[in-house]
Design a protein around this motif. Structure first.
Motif, PDB file in Angstrom:
ATOM      1  N   ARG A  33     -83.733  61.399  -3.648  1.00  0.00           N
ATOM      2  CA  ARG A  33     -84.130  61.272  -5.050  1.00  0.00           C
ATOM      3  C   ARG A  33     -82.954  61.391  -6.004  1.00  0.00           C
ATOM      4  NH1 ARG A  33     -89.753  62.211  -6.312  1.00  0.00           N
ATOM      5  NH2 ARG A  33     -89.114  62.964  -8.359  1.00  0.00           N
ATOM      6  N   GLY A  34     -81.792  61.724  -5.469  1.00  0.00           N
ATOM      7  CA  GLY A  34     -80.620  61.848  -6.325  1.00  0.00           C
ATOM      8  C   GLY A  34     -80.591  63.123  -7.152  1.00  0.00           C
ATOM      9  N   VAL A  35     -81.256  64.157  -6.660  1.00  0.00           N
ATOM     10  CA  VAL A  35     -81.225  65.462  -7.333  1.00  0.00           C
ATOM     11  C   VAL A  35     -79.775  65.983  -7.276  1.00  0.00           C
ATOM     12  CG1 VAL A  35     -82.046  67.862  -7.138  1.00  0.00           C
ATOM     13  CG2 VAL A  35     -83.639  65.953  -6.797  1.00  0.00           C
ATOM     14  N   PRO A  36     -79.292  66.585  -8.366  1.00  0.00           N
ATOM     15  CA  PRO A  36     -77.907  67.086  -8.382  1.00  0.00           C
ATOM     16  C   PRO A  36     -77.617  68.037  -7.208  1.00  0.00           C
ATOM     17  CG  PRO A  36     -78.841  67.193 -10.581  1.00  0.00           C
ATOM     18  CD  PRO A  36     -79.963  66.783  -9.660  1.00  0.00           C
ATOM     19  N   PRO A  37     -76.436  67.907  -6.603  1.00  0.00           N
ATOM     20  CA  PRO A  37     -76.085  68.693  -5.406  1.00  0.00           C
ATOM     21  C   PRO A  37     -76.220  70.207  -5.562  1.00  0.00           C
ATOM     22  CG  PRO A  37     -74.457  66.975  -5.785  1.00  0.00           C
ATOM     23  CD  PRO A  37     -75.386  66.924  -6.943  1.00  0.00           C
ATOM     24  N   ASP A  38     -75.898  70.741  -6.733  1.00  0.00           N
ATOM     25  CA  ASP A  38     -76.001  72.206  -6.899  1.00  0.00           C
ATOM     26  C   ASP A  38     -77.463  72.654  -6.861  1.00  0.00           C
ATOM     27  OD1 ASP A  38     -76.163  70.835  -9.454  1.00  0.00           O
ATOM     28  OD2 ASP A  38     -76.194  72.808 -10.404  1.00  0.00           O
ATOM     29  N   ILE A  39     -78.356  71.819  -7.378  1.00  0.00           N
ATOM     30  CA  ILE A  39     -79.796  72.125  -7.336  1.00  0.00           C
ATOM     31  C   ILE A  39     -80.285  72.041  -5.881  1.00  0.00           C
ATOM     32  CG2 ILE A  39     -82.098  71.394  -8.130  1.00  0.00           C
ATOM     33  CD1 ILE A  39     -80.504  72.256 -10.510  1.00  0.00           C
ATOM     34  N   ILE A  40     -79.838  71.007  -5.190  1.00  0.00           N
ATOM     35  CA  ILE A  40     -80.231  70.834  -3.784  1.00  0.00           C
ATOM     36  C   ILE A  40     -79.755  72.027  -2.963  1.00  0.00           C
ATOM     37  CG2 ILE A  40     -79.902  69.459  -1.682  1.00  0.00           C
ATOM     38  CD1 ILE A  40     -79.754  66.978  -3.408  1.00  0.00           C
ATOM     39  N   ARG A  41     -78.526  72.449  -3.197  1.00  0.00           N
ATOM     40  CA  ARG A  41     -77.963  73.575  -2.441  1.00  0.00           C
ATOM     41  C   ARG A  41     -78.783  74.845  -2.670  1.00  0.00           C
ATOM     42  NH1 ARG A  41     -75.088  77.684  -3.545  1.00  0.00           N
ATOM     43  NH2 ARG A  41     -74.862  76.990  -5.712  1.00  0.00           N
ATOM     44  N   ARG A  42     -79.133  75.118  -3.920  1.00  0.00           N
ATOM     45  CA  ARG A  42     -79.940  76.309  -4.230  1.00  0.00           C
ATOM     46  C   ARG A  42     -81.320  76.222  -3.581  1.00  0.00           C
ATOM     47  NH1 ARG A  42     -80.180  76.123 -10.368  1.00  0.00           N
ATOM     48  NH2 ARG A  42     -81.629  77.848 -10.093  1.00  0.00           N
ATOM     49  N   MET A  43     -81.947  75.044  -3.647  1.00  0.00           N
ATOM     50  CA  MET A  43     -83.281  74.896  -3.059  1.00  0.00           C
ATOM     51  C   MET A  43     -83.210  74.980  -1.531  1.00  0.00           C
ATOM     52  SD  MET A  43     -86.430  74.832  -3.229  1.00  0.00           S
ATOM     53  CE  MET A  43     -87.012  74.634  -4.908  1.00  0.00           C
ATOM     54  N   ALA A  44     -82.143  74.436  -0.954  1.00  0.00           N
ATOM     55  CA  ALA A  44     -82.000  74.479   0.509  1.00  0.00           C
ATOM     56  C   ALA A  44     -81.878  75.925   0.997  1.00  0.00           C
ATOM     57  CB  ALA A  44     -80.787  73.658   0.944  1.00  0.00           C
ATOM     58  N   ILE A  45     -81.161  76.752   0.257  1.00  0.00           N
ATOM     59  CA  ILE A  45     -81.032  78.173   0.611  1.00  0.00           C
ATOM     60  C   ILE A  45     -82.397  78.853   0.542  1.00  0.00           C
ATOM     61  CG2 ILE A  45     -80.122  80.420  -0.175  1.00  0.00           C
ATOM     62  CD1 ILE A  45     -77.602  78.820  -1.175  1.00  0.00           C
ATOM     63  N   ALA A  46     -83.083  78.672  -0.579  1.00  0.00           N
ATOM     64  CA  ALA A  46     -84.375  79.338  -0.787  1.00  0.00           C
ATOM     65  C   ALA A  46     -85.398  78.888   0.261  1.00  0.00           C
ATOM     66  CB  ALA A  46     -84.892  79.053  -2.196  1.00  0.00           C
ATOM     67  N   ALA A  47     -85.471  77.578   0.480  1.00  0.00           N
ATOM     68  CA  ALA A  47     -86.462  77.051   1.424  1.00  0.00           C
ATOM     69  C   ALA A  47     -86.154  77.518   2.843  1.00  0.00           C
ATOM     70  CB  ALA A  47     -86.494  75.519   1.353  1.00  0.00           C
ATOM     71  N   PHE A  48     -84.867  77.522   3.200  1.00  0.00           N
ATOM     72  CA  PHE A  48     -84.479  77.958   4.550  1.00  0.00           C
ATOM     73  C   PHE A  48     -84.857  79.418   4.777  1.00  0.00           C
ATOM     74  CE2 PHE A  48     -81.457  79.859   7.548  1.00  0.00           C
ATOM     75  CZ  PHE A  48     -81.640  79.043   8.655  1.00  0.00           C
ATOM     76  N   GLU A  49     -84.535  80.274   3.829  1.00  0.00           N
ATOM     77  CA  GLU A  49     -84.830  81.708   3.984  1.00  0.00           C
ATOM     78  C   GLU A  49     -86.336  81.953   4.076  1.00  0.00           C
ATOM     79  OE1 GLU A  49     -82.768  83.874   4.789  1.00  0.00           O
ATOM     80  OE2 GLU A  49     -80.832  83.089   4.172  1.00  0.00           O
ATOM     81  N   ALA A  50     -87.110  81.231   3.265  1.00  0.00           N
ATOM     82  CA  ALA A  50     -88.571  81.396   3.297  1.00  0.00           C
ATOM     83  C   ALA A  50     -89.134  80.881   4.623  1.00  0.00           C
ATOM     84  CB  ALA A  50     -89.194  80.654   2.117  1.00  0.00           C
ATOM     85  N   GLU A  51     -88.606  79.750   5.077  1.00  0.00           N
ATOM     86  CA  GLU A  51     -89.050  79.171   6.350  1.00  0.00           C
ATOM     87  C   GLU A  51     -88.766  80.121   7.507  1.00  0.00           C
ATOM     88  OE1 GLU A  51     -87.121  75.450   7.238  1.00  0.00           O
ATOM     89  OE2 GLU A  51     -88.233  75.177   9.108  1.00  0.00           O
ATOM     90  N   LEU A  52     -87.557  80.663   7.529  1.00  0.00           N
ATOM     91  CA  LEU A  52     -87.180  81.572   8.632  1.00  0.00           C
ATOM     92  C   LEU A  52     -88.023  82.836   8.628  1.00  0.00           C
ATOM     93  CD1 LEU A  52     -85.095  81.438  10.940  1.00  0.00           C
ATOM     94  CD2 LEU A  52     -84.980  79.593   9.297  1.00  0.00           C
ATOM     95  N   ASN A  53     -88.368  83.332   7.457  1.00  0.00           N
ATOM     96  CA  ASN A  53     -89.208  84.529   7.414  1.00  0.00           C
ATOM     97  C   ASN A  53     -90.578  84.268   8.034  1.00  0.00           C
ATOM     98  OD1 ASN A  53     -87.233  86.103   6.332  1.00  0.00           O
ATOM     99  ND2 ASN A  53     -88.092  86.171   4.263  1.00  0.00           N
TER     100      ASN A  53
END
Ligand SMILES: Nc1ncnc2c1ncn2[C@@H]1O[C@H](COP(=O)(O)OP(=O)(O)OP(=O)(O)O)[C@@H](O)[C@H]1O
Ligand SMILES: [Mg+2]
Length: 148
Positions: A33-53
């Motif tokens: 979707r062309g979301v800015p990389p810094d936003i993607i990076r923040r969301m990837a961290i949050a989603a990964f941590e929630a998924e792993l929990n």
């Protein structure tokens, strides 16, 4: 322009083989979707941590996402033991991870604090013996126009 995209990924407790697959798929969607990389990076961290929990502490769960031109909303809901003290769980370094989990590289007690830091809002609801729901979102700031 409203161009909303939503979907769901299913998560299975103890399924370490697929750990990170849901957050990685969400990252791919945001990249397309062309979301800015810094936003993607923040969301990837949050989603990964929630998924792993969910994989580490719950029996099963799902990650739902809704992406608009201005926001990314994620809900991670699980069926599991629940979190007895959310404030304690949010404390940096607090973890109930077993040695086995620590050997796999998890259990620093940084997941929930990092979700909080990486997102614009985090809400946690948990019912003991039933499960836990995390809701978080990140605003997408369109290039050039700084929003509060
Ligand atoms: N979905 C969940 N269900 C039940 N308990 C949870 C859940 N998520 C977190 N917890 C509890 O909250 C604690 C803190 O979670 P957090 O993600 O911050 O750290 P961690 O998972 O222990 O370590 P790290 O995330 O750094 O690998 C966990 O150790 C666990 O006791
Ligand atoms: Mg964690």
């Amino acid at each position: 322009m409203t161009n909303t995209e939503e979907g769901v990924f299913f998560l299975t407790g103890k399924d370490f083989t697929n750990a990170g697959a849901a957050s990685s798929s969400l990252k791919g969607i945001l990249e397309r979707r062309g979301v800015p990389p810094d936003i993607i990076r923040r969301m990837a961290i949050a989603a990964f941590e929630a998924e792993l929990n969910v994989i580490i502490y719950a029996v099963a769960g799902m990650m739902k996402y809704r992406v608009t031109d201005t926001e990314i909303f994620v809900t991670v809901q699980d069926m599991g033991q629940g979190i007895p003290d959310i404030e304690l769980a949010m404390t940096e370094g607090y973890s109930t991870a077993t040695d086995h989990i620590r050997e796999m590289g998890f259990g620093s007690g940084m997941g929930l604090p990092n979700i909080k830091k990486s997102t614009d809002n985090l809400a946690i609801n948990s019912v003991m013996g039933e499960g836990t729901t995390l809701e978080f979102f990140i605003r997408i700031r369109s290039g050039g126009t700084e929003q509060a």
